[in-house]
Design a protein around this motif. Structure first.
Motif, PDB file in Angstrom:
ATOM      1  N   LEU A   1       0.825  -1.209   0.000  1.00 38.87           N
ATOM      2  CA  LEU A   1       0.000   0.000   0.000  1.00 38.87           C
ATOM      3  C   LEU A   1       0.861   1.261   0.000  1.00 38.87           C
ATOM      4  O   LEU A   1       0.549   2.244  -0.678  1.00 38.87           O
ATOM      5  CB  LEU A   1      -0.932  -0.002   1.208  1.00 38.87           C
ATOM      6  CG  LEU A   1      -2.142  -0.924   1.110  1.00 38.87           C
ATOM      7  CD1 LEU A   1      -2.782  -1.116   2.477  1.00 38.87           C
ATOM      8  CD2 LEU A   1      -3.169  -0.353   0.129  1.00 38.87           C
ATOM      9  N   THR A   2       1.950   1.221   0.766  1.00 38.04           N
ATOM     10  CA  THR A   2       2.854   2.371   0.804  1.00 38.04           C
ATOM     11  C   THR A   2       3.434   2.638  -0.573  1.00 38.04           C
ATOM     12  O   THR A   2       3.491   3.789  -1.033  1.00 38.04           O
ATOM     13  CB  THR A   2       3.983   2.130   1.822  1.00 38.04           C
ATOM     14  OG1 THR A   2       3.408   1.953   3.127  1.00 38.04           O
ATOM     15  CG2 THR A   2       4.948   3.309   1.855  1.00 38.04           C
ATOM     16  N   GLN A   3       3.852   1.592  -1.265  1.00 40.36           N
ATOM     17  CA  GLN A   3       4.392   1.748  -2.611  1.00 40.36           C
ATOM     18  C   GLN A   3       3.331   2.282  -3.568  1.00 40.36           C
ATOM     19  O   GLN A   3       3.601   3.139  -4.417  1.00 40.36           O
ATOM     20  CB  GLN A   3       4.924   0.402  -3.125  1.00 40.36           C
ATOM     21  CG  GLN A   3       5.642   0.492  -4.465  1.00 40.36           C
ATOM     22  CD  GLN A   3       6.841   1.426  -4.410  1.00 40.36           C
ATOM     23  OE1 GLN A   3       7.569   1.475  -3.420  1.00 40.36           O
ATOM     24  NE2 GLN A   3       7.045   2.188  -5.479  1.00 40.36           N
ATOM     25  N   PHE A   4       2.097   1.808  -3.412  1.00 31.38           N
ATOM     26  CA  PHE A   4       0.989   2.268  -4.256  1.00 31.38           C
ATOM     27  C   PHE A   4       0.765   3.764  -4.100  1.00 31.38           C
ATOM     28  O   PHE A   4       0.642   4.507  -5.092  1.00 31.38           O
ATOM     29  CB  PHE A   4      -0.276   1.491  -3.887  1.00 31.38           C
ATOM     30  CG  PHE A   4      -1.527   1.982  -4.548  1.00 31.38           C
ATOM     31  CD1 PHE A   4      -1.802   1.692  -5.877  1.00 31.38           C
ATOM     32  CD2 PHE A   4      -2.448   2.742  -3.825  1.00 31.38           C
ATOM     33  CE1 PHE A   4      -2.960   2.143  -6.481  1.00 31.38           C
ATOM     34  CE2 PHE A   4      -3.614   3.201  -4.425  1.00 31.38           C
ATOM     35  CZ  PHE A   4      -3.870   2.901  -5.750  1.00 31.38           C
ATOM     36  N   PHE A   5       0.728   4.242  -2.860  1.00 33.96           N
ATOM     37  CA  PHE A   5       0.460   5.660  -2.626  1.00 33.96           C
ATOM     38  C   PHE A   5       1.674   6.529  -2.956  1.00 33.96           C
ATOM     39  O   PHE A   5       1.512   7.673  -3.393  1.00 33.96           O
ATOM     40  CB  PHE A   5      -0.002   5.881  -1.190  1.00 33.96           C
ATOM     41  CG  PHE A   5      -1.449   5.546  -0.973  1.00 33.96           C
ATOM     42  CD1 PHE A   5      -2.443   6.400  -1.406  1.00 33.96           C
ATOM     43  CD2 PHE A   5      -1.810   4.351  -0.365  1.00 33.96           C
ATOM     44  CE1 PHE A   5      -3.788   6.090  -1.223  1.00 33.96           C
ATOM     45  CE2 PHE A   5      -3.148   4.025  -0.184  1.00 33.96           C
ATOM     46  CZ  PHE A   5      -4.134   4.890  -0.621  1.00 33.96           C
ATOM     47  N   LYS A   6       2.874   6.016  -2.762  1.00 33.42           N
ATOM     48  CA  LYS A   6       4.062   6.784  -3.138  1.00 33.42           C
ATOM     49  C   LYS A   6       4.137   6.975  -4.648  1.00 33.42           C
ATOM     50  O   LYS A   6       4.533   8.045  -5.130  1.00 33.42           O
ATOM     51  CB  LYS A   6       5.326   6.082  -2.633  1.00 33.42           C
ATOM     52  CG  LYS A   6       5.560   6.245  -1.132  1.00 33.42           C
ATOM     53  CD  LYS A   6       6.895   5.650  -0.703  1.00 33.42           C
ATOM     54  CE  LYS A   6       7.183   5.947   0.763  1.00 33.42           C
ATOM     55  NZ  LYS A   6       8.510   5.443   1.191  1.00 33.42           N
ATOM     56  N   ALA A   7       3.739   5.958  -5.405  1.00 36.71           N
ATOM     57  CA  ALA A   7       3.729   6.078  -6.864  1.00 36.71           C
ATOM     58  C   ALA A   7       2.666   7.082  -7.310  1.00 36.71           C
ATOM     59  O   ALA A   7       2.820   7.755  -8.331  1.00 36.71           O
ATOM     60  CB  ALA A   7       3.474   4.715  -7.498  1.00 36.71           C
ATOM     61  N   ARG A   8       1.588   7.182  -6.542  1.00 36.49           N
ATOM     62  CA  ARG A   8       0.502   8.116  -6.858  1.00 36.49           C
ATOM     63  C   ARG A   8       0.906   9.558  -6.571  1.00 36.49           C
ATOM     64  O   ARG A   8       0.446  10.487  -7.250  1.00 36.49           O
ATOM     65  CB  ARG A   8      -0.722   7.736  -6.040  1.00 36.49           C
ATOM     66  CG  ARG A   8      -1.976   8.549  -6.280  1.00 36.49           C
ATOM     67  CD  ARG A   8      -3.138   7.900  -5.566  1.00 36.49           C
ATOM     68  NE  ARG A   8      -4.368   8.670  -5.710  1.00 36.49           N
ATOM     69  CZ  ARG A   8      -4.937   9.391  -4.736  1.00 36.49           C
ATOM     70  NH1 ARG A   8      -4.374   9.420  -3.530  1.00 36.49           N
ATOM     71  NH2 ARG A   8      -6.054  10.055  -4.943  1.00 36.49           N
ATOM     72  N   ASP A   9       1.765   9.775  -5.587  1.00 34.36           N
ATOM     73  CA  ASP A   9       2.172  11.123  -5.192  1.00 34.36           C
ATOM     74  C   ASP A   9       3.679  11.138  -4.946  1.00 34.36           C
ATOM     75  O   ASP A   9       4.138  11.266  -3.812  1.00 34.36           O
ATOM     76  CB  ASP A   9       1.409  11.542  -3.932  1.00 34.36           C
ATOM     77  CG  ASP A   9       1.707  12.971  -3.512  1.00 34.36           C
ATOM     78  OD1 ASP A   9       2.248  13.744  -4.332  1.00 34.36           O
ATOM     79  OD2 ASP A   9       1.410  13.328  -2.349  1.00 34.36           O
ATOM     80  N   PRO A  10       4.491  11.013  -6.020  1.00 33.19           N
ATOM     81  CA  PRO A  10       5.948  10.929  -5.843  1.00 33.19           C
ATOM     82  C   PRO A  10       6.563  12.175  -5.210  1.00 33.19           C
ATOM     83  O   PRO A  10       7.618  12.090  -4.580  1.00 33.19           O
ATOM     84  CB  PRO A  10       6.458  10.712  -7.272  1.00 33.19           C
ATOM     85  CG  PRO A  10       5.357  11.179  -8.166  1.00 33.19           C
ATOM     86  CD  PRO A  10       4.095  10.894  -7.429  1.00 33.19           C
ATOM     87  N   ALA A  11       5.917  13.321  -5.360  1.00 35.02           N
ATOM     88  CA  ALA A  11       6.470  14.559  -4.797  1.00 35.02           C
ATOM     89  C   ALA A  11       6.572  14.501  -3.277  1.00 35.02           C
ATOM     90  O   ALA A  11       7.412  15.178  -2.671  1.00 35.02           O
ATOM     91  CB  ALA A  11       5.622  15.750  -5.225  1.00 35.02           C
ATOM     92  N   HIS A  12       5.709  13.699  -2.620  1.00 34.61           N
ATOM     93  CA  HIS A  12       5.710  13.613  -1.160  1.00 34.61           C
ATOM     94  C   HIS A  12       6.058  12.210  -0.669  1.00 34.61           C
ATOM     95  O   HIS A  12       5.807  11.877   0.494  1.00 34.61           O
ATOM     96  CB  HIS A  12       4.349  14.037  -0.611  1.00 34.61           C
ATOM     97  CG  HIS A  12       3.978  15.454  -0.929  1.00 34.61           C
ATOM     98  ND1 HIS A  12       3.148  15.794  -1.968  1.00 34.61           N
ATOM     99  CD2 HIS A  12       4.363  16.628  -0.353  1.00 34.61           C
ATOM    100  CE1 HIS A  12       3.020  17.110  -2.008  1.00 34.61           C
ATOM    101  NE2 HIS A  12       3.731  17.639  -1.048  1.00 34.61           N
TER     102      HIS A  12
END
Length: 219
Positions: A28-39
């Motif tokens: 899940l962390t990887q999923f959300f990081k890919a969605r918002d790479p700036a943060h």
């Protein structure tokens, strides 16, 4: 050994559950990081759904509705073949955001000296909080803003590029065609907003204001 067997089985089950939790959280962390790479660097994902309601496959496919917020409490669809589970997660994000450096009265055009940068939990801020001073530069405050208050996009509007009664140049463009004329604006508008213009010949036309205050019509 027979007495220890249930205890051993329980420990193995606990370890398996912990491993599954770590794997799901990491995915899940990887999923959300890919969605918002700036943060991504300041992001942490916490799964709120009880473990017995988690997807049963090792690598579920995640999806979100189109209007899902970027941070905070979010519902994620986790798909395992034809089986879908919904997970409640909290996406915690640390980053920079913009606050009022001093009292900003309603109707003021914001300048660099009116703003300051703070660092903290973005997911706890009001909706549409600004993360860059450029989002507010030259914008007009629509309310009184107190010192230290986080700035949001709903607190400001872009400056008018044209105002009702103003004389403007109207530029009409189409495929291999371009013409200009003059008229008077019938409503206030910021850049890219719709505008109605009464032309010098009395005809009323509709277009959009550009950054220079001209009215563009696409044919």
């Amino acid at each position: 050994m027979r007495i220890a067997t249930p205890l051993l089985a329980g420990l193995l089950g606990l370890l398996s559950l912990q491993s599954h939790a770590a794997d799901l959280t990491a995915q899940l962390t990887q999923f959300f990081k890919a969605r918002d790479p700036a943060h991504a660097a300041g992001m942490t994902v916490v799964v709120r759904t009880p473990a017995e309601q988690w997807p049963q496959c090792d690598v579920p496919s995640f999806s979100l509705p189109g209007n899902a917020r970027m941070w905070g409490n979010i519902s994620v669809a986790a798909n395992c073949d034809q089986n879908r589970r919904y997970l409640q997660v909290q996406v915690q994000v640390t980053g920079d955001y913009v606050v009022a450096k001093r009292q900003v009265p309603r109707g003021k055009a914001l300048e660099a000296d009116d703003m300051a940068i703070k660092r903290g939990r973005l997911d706890t801020l009001p909706s549409r909080a600004m993360t860059s001073p450029q989002q507010a530069m030259d914008a007009i405050s629509m309310r009184d803003i107190a010192p230290g208050q986080p700035l949001t996009l709903t607190m400001v509007r872009q400056p008018w590029r044209v105002k009702a009664g103003q004389n403007v140049v109207v530029i009409a463009q189409g495929d291999g065609f371009s013409a200009t004329g003059e008229g008077r604006v019938l409503n206030n508008a910021t850049a890219t907003q719709p505008v109605r213009v009464k032309m010098n010949n009395g005809q009323v036309v509709s277009g959009k204001a550009d950054a220079d205050g001209n009215i563009l019509i696409s044919l």
